[in-house]
Design a protein around this motif. Structure first.
Motif, PDB file in Angstrom:
ATOM      1  N   UNK A  79     -34.759   6.929   0.250  1.00  0.00           N
ATOM      2  CA  UNK A  79     -33.868   6.031   0.984  1.00  0.00           C
ATOM      3  C   UNK A  79     -32.570   5.783   0.226  1.00  0.00           C
ATOM      4  N   UNK A  80     -31.546   5.442   0.998  1.00  0.00           N
ATOM      5  CA  UNK A  80     -30.247   5.045   0.461  1.00  0.00           C
ATOM      6  C   UNK A  80     -29.956   3.658   1.005  1.00  0.00           C
ATOM      7  N   UNK A  81     -29.677   2.715   0.113  1.00  0.00           N
ATOM      8  CA  UNK A  81     -29.393   1.338   0.503  1.00  0.00           C
ATOM      9  C   UNK A  81     -27.920   1.047   0.247  1.00  0.00           C
ATOM     10  N   UNK A  82     -27.199   0.687   1.314  1.00  0.00           N
ATOM     11  CA  UNK A  82     -25.768   0.393   1.180  1.00  0.00           C
ATOM     12  C   UNK A  82     -25.595  -1.009   0.596  1.00  0.00           C
ATOM     13  N   UNK A  83     -24.891  -1.072  -0.524  1.00  0.00           N
ATOM     14  CA  UNK A  83     -24.681  -2.352  -1.204  1.00  0.00           C
ATOM     15  C   UNK A  83     -23.625  -3.199  -0.508  1.00  0.00           C
ATOM     16  N   UNK A  84     -22.946  -2.611   0.446  1.00  0.00           N
ATOM     17  CA  UNK A  84     -21.881  -3.347   1.151  1.00  0.00           C
ATOM     18  C   UNK A  84     -22.373  -3.943   2.465  1.00  0.00           C
ATOM     19  N   UNK A  85     -22.980  -3.120   3.337  1.00  0.00           N
ATOM     20  CA  UNK A  85     -23.413  -3.609   4.656  1.00  0.00           C
ATOM     21  C   UNK A  85     -24.896  -3.930   4.713  1.00  0.00           C
ATOM     22  N   UNK A  86     -25.677  -3.473   3.717  1.00  0.00           N
ATOM     23  CA  UNK A  86     -27.100  -3.784   3.665  1.00  0.00           C
ATOM     24  C   UNK A  86     -27.998  -2.858   4.462  1.00  0.00           C
ATOM     25  N   UNK A 107     -47.001  11.737 -21.668  1.00  0.00           N
ATOM     26  CA  UNK A 107     -48.336  11.965 -21.135  1.00  0.00           C
ATOM     27  C   UNK A 107     -48.596  11.373 -19.761  1.00  0.00           C
ATOM     28  N   UNK A 108     -47.546  10.920 -19.063  1.00  0.00           N
ATOM     29  CA  UNK A 108     -47.712  10.359 -17.724  1.00  0.00           C
ATOM     30  C   UNK A 108     -47.863  11.498 -16.717  1.00  0.00           C
ATOM     31  N   UNK A 109     -48.924  11.460 -15.927  1.00  0.00           N
ATOM     32  CA  UNK A 109     -49.159  12.501 -14.923  1.00  0.00           C
ATOM     33  C   UNK A 109     -48.670  11.987 -13.574  1.00  0.00           C
ATOM     34  N   UNK A 110     -47.704  12.675 -13.017  1.00  0.00           N
ATOM     35  CA  UNK A 110     -47.087  12.264 -11.752  1.00  0.00           C
ATOM     36  C   UNK A 110     -48.021  12.567 -10.591  1.00  0.00           C
ATOM     37  N   UNK A 111     -48.256  11.577  -9.741  1.00  0.00           N
ATOM     38  CA  UNK A 111     -49.015  11.766  -8.497  1.00  0.00           C
ATOM     39  C   UNK A 111     -48.073  11.720  -7.298  1.00  0.00           C
ATOM     40  N   UNK A 112     -47.044  10.892  -7.384  1.00  0.00           N
ATOM     41  CA  UNK A 112     -46.059  10.745  -6.307  1.00  0.00           C
ATOM     42  C   UNK A 112     -44.843  10.020  -6.884  1.00  0.00           C
ATOM     43  N   UNK A 113     -43.775   9.960  -6.115  1.00  0.00           N
ATOM     44  CA  UNK A 113     -42.612   9.202  -6.552  1.00  0.00           C
ATOM     45  C   UNK A 113     -41.848   8.670  -5.348  1.00  0.00           C
ATOM     46  N   UNK A 114     -41.118   7.579  -5.579  1.00  0.00           N
ATOM     47  CA  UNK A 114     -40.249   6.990  -4.582  1.00  0.00           C
ATOM     48  C   UNK A 114     -38.897   6.778  -5.238  1.00  0.00           C
ATOM     49  N   UNK A 115     -37.850   7.081  -4.506  1.00  0.00           N
ATOM     50  CA  UNK A 115     -36.502   6.909  -5.036  1.00  0.00           C
ATOM     51  C   UNK A 115     -35.667   6.177  -3.995  1.00  0.00           C
ATOM     52  N   UNK A 116     -34.940   5.168  -4.440  1.00  0.00           N
ATOM     53  CA  UNK A 116     -33.957   4.510  -3.585  1.00  0.00           C
ATOM     54  C   UNK A 116     -32.620   4.611  -4.293  1.00  0.00           C
ATOM     55  N   UNK A 117     -31.663   5.205  -3.617  1.00  0.00           N
ATOM     56  CA  UNK A 117     -30.309   5.296  -4.156  1.00  0.00           C
ATOM     57  C   UNK A 117     -29.498   4.123  -3.595  1.00  0.00           C
ATOM     58  N   UNK A 118     -28.583   3.601  -4.394  1.00  0.00           N
ATOM     59  CA  UNK A 118     -27.753   2.466  -3.991  1.00  0.00           C
ATOM     60  C   UNK A 118     -26.288   2.848  -4.085  1.00  0.00           C
ATOM     61  N   UNK A 119     -25.490   2.376  -3.168  1.00  0.00           N
ATOM     62  CA  UNK A 119     -24.051   2.632  -3.159  1.00  0.00           C
ATOM     63  C   UNK A 119     -23.502   2.259  -1.808  1.00  0.00           C
ATOM     64  N   UNK A 120     -22.430   2.960  -1.395  1.00  0.00           N
ATOM     65  CA  UNK A 120     -21.807   2.663  -0.113  1.00  0.00           C
ATOM     66  C   UNK A 120     -22.071   3.785   0.889  1.00  0.00           C
TER      67      UNK A 120
END
Length: 127
Positions: A79-86, A107-120
Motif C-alpha cells: 500500500x501507499x499512504x498519501x501524507x497529504x490527503x490521507x 537468522x530471521x526466517x521470512x514467512x511474509x512481509x507487508x510494506x506501506x510506502x508514505x508520500x504524496x
C-alpha cells in the motif's frame, strides 16, 4: 422486505470496496455507499463489514493503527499512504525482494512481509 434491503446494502458496500483504489476506512465506506443508499447508517456498515469479512469476501488491513477494508483475493500487494490527503492506494508491484524462506541477517526466517510506502499521491504531488 428486510432481507432484500439487507442484500442490497451488502451488494452496495461490496461494490464500493471493489471499486476503491485501495483499502477504505469505515467512514469512507459509509460516505461512498450513501451515494447509492442515502439512508445507510454506520451500524449497518459495521455489521456488513463483519459479515463480508466472515465470508472471506473482504479482509481488514491495519495501517497506522486504523483498520481499513479491501476486497479479498488481490494476491501479494502493498500500500501507499498519501501524507497529504490521507487516501491509501494498492500497489500492484512489490518493492521488496524477500520471498518466503529467505534468511534475513541475524537468522530471521521470512514467512511474509507487508510494506506501506508514505508520500504524496499523484493528485497531491501535482497540486
Amino acid at each position: 422486505m428486510t432481507a432484500t434491503r439487507s442484500t442490497r446494502q451488502r451488494d452496495v458496500i461490496a461494490r464500493v470496496l471493489d471499486a476503491a483504489p485501495g483499502p477504505l476506512a469505515v467512514p469512507e465506506v459509509l460516505s461512498r455507499a450513501q451515494s447509492d443508499l442515502p439512508g445507510l447508517g454506520i451500524a449497518t456498515v459495521y455489521r456488513t463489514l463483519k459479515l463480508l469479512t466472515d465470508q472471506k469476501r473482504i479482509h481488514p488491513v491495519t495501517l497506522d493503527g486504523e483498520t481499513r477494508y479491501e476486497t479479498a483475493g488481490k494476491g501479494h500487494h502493498h500500500h501507499f499512504s498519501c501524507t497529504r490527503c490521507g487516501r491509501v492506494f494498492t500497489l500492484h508491484t512489490c518493492p521488496v525482494a524477500l520471498p518466503s524462506g529467505t534468511v534475513y541477517p541475524g537468522g530471521f526466517i521470512v514467512e511474509a512481509h507487508e510494506v506501506t510506502l508514505y508520500g504524496q499521491c499523484p493528485d497531491c504531488a501535482g497540486a
